[in-house]
Design a protein around this motif. Structure first.
Motif, PDB file in Angstrom:
ATOM      1  N   GLN A 270     -77.716  10.505-114.815  1.00 54.44           N
ATOM      2  CA  GLN A 270     -76.886   9.312-115.005  1.00 54.44           C
ATOM      3  C   GLN A 270     -75.491   9.531-114.405  1.00 54.44           C
ATOM      4  N   ALA A 271     -74.902  10.711-114.613  1.00 59.94           N
ATOM      5  CA  ALA A 271     -73.585  10.996-114.050  1.00 59.94           C
ATOM      6  C   ALA A 271     -73.637  11.033-112.527  1.00 59.94           C
TER       7      ALA A 271
ATOM      8  N   GLU B 118     -73.831   7.518-111.230  1.00 58.25           N
ATOM      9  CA  GLU B 118     -72.547   6.846-111.385  1.00 58.25           C
ATOM     10  C   GLU B 118     -71.562   7.305-110.310  1.00 58.25           C
TER      11      GLU B 118
ATOM     12  N   ARG C 215     -72.348   5.805-106.892  1.00 63.85           N
ATOM     13  CA  ARG C 215     -72.025   4.376-106.748  1.00 63.85           C
ATOM     14  C   ARG C 215     -70.533   4.132-106.567  1.00 63.85           C
ATOM     15  N   MET C 216     -69.704   5.154-106.722  1.00 64.33           N
ATOM     16  CA  MET C 216     -68.248   4.965-106.604  1.00 64.33           C
ATOM     17  C   MET C 216     -67.889   4.665-105.146  1.00 64.33           C
TER      18      MET C 216
END
Length: 104
Positions: free
Chosen positions: A94-95, A98, A101-102
């Motif tokens: 998950q990290a 995330e 996607r930045m």
């Protein structure tokens, strides 16, 4: 109920992981700090050992050498370790997603 137990075990594992990483910051520069990969490798090895131990105890119980209570304790401990490892893996994925996607 399992979700509540899973979140408690996840919190315990993550706090243990953060303590290990934070302890690395207090060591002298001559001593190498444990890397994130090493910590995860040790976690995976520990889970694997618990699973193998539970399997061995289960096999011994078939011959009557081990009481049922010990088998149940070993299997439950191995299951909890596996659930913790899965929860940590999910948090890492998950990290990563995330971060990927930045915007740059």
């Amino acid at each position: 109920m399992i979700d509540q137990l899973l979140s408690v075990s996840t919190r315990n594992a993550l706090s243990s992981l953060s303590e290990t990483v934070s302890q690395g910051g207090v060591t002298p520069p001559a001593v190498s700090q444990p890397s994130f990969g090493n910590v995860l490798s040790q976690l995976a090895g520990s889970v694997s050992n618990k699973l193998e131990g539970a399997e061995a105890i289960s096999m011994k119980s078939m011959t009557g050498d081990v009481p049922t209570r010990d088998v149940v304790n070993a299997v439950m401990d191995a299951e909890q370790s596996l659930q913790t490892a899965i929860a940590i893996r999910d948090k890492i994925v998950q990290a990563y997603l995330e971060i990927s996607r930045m915007p740059i």
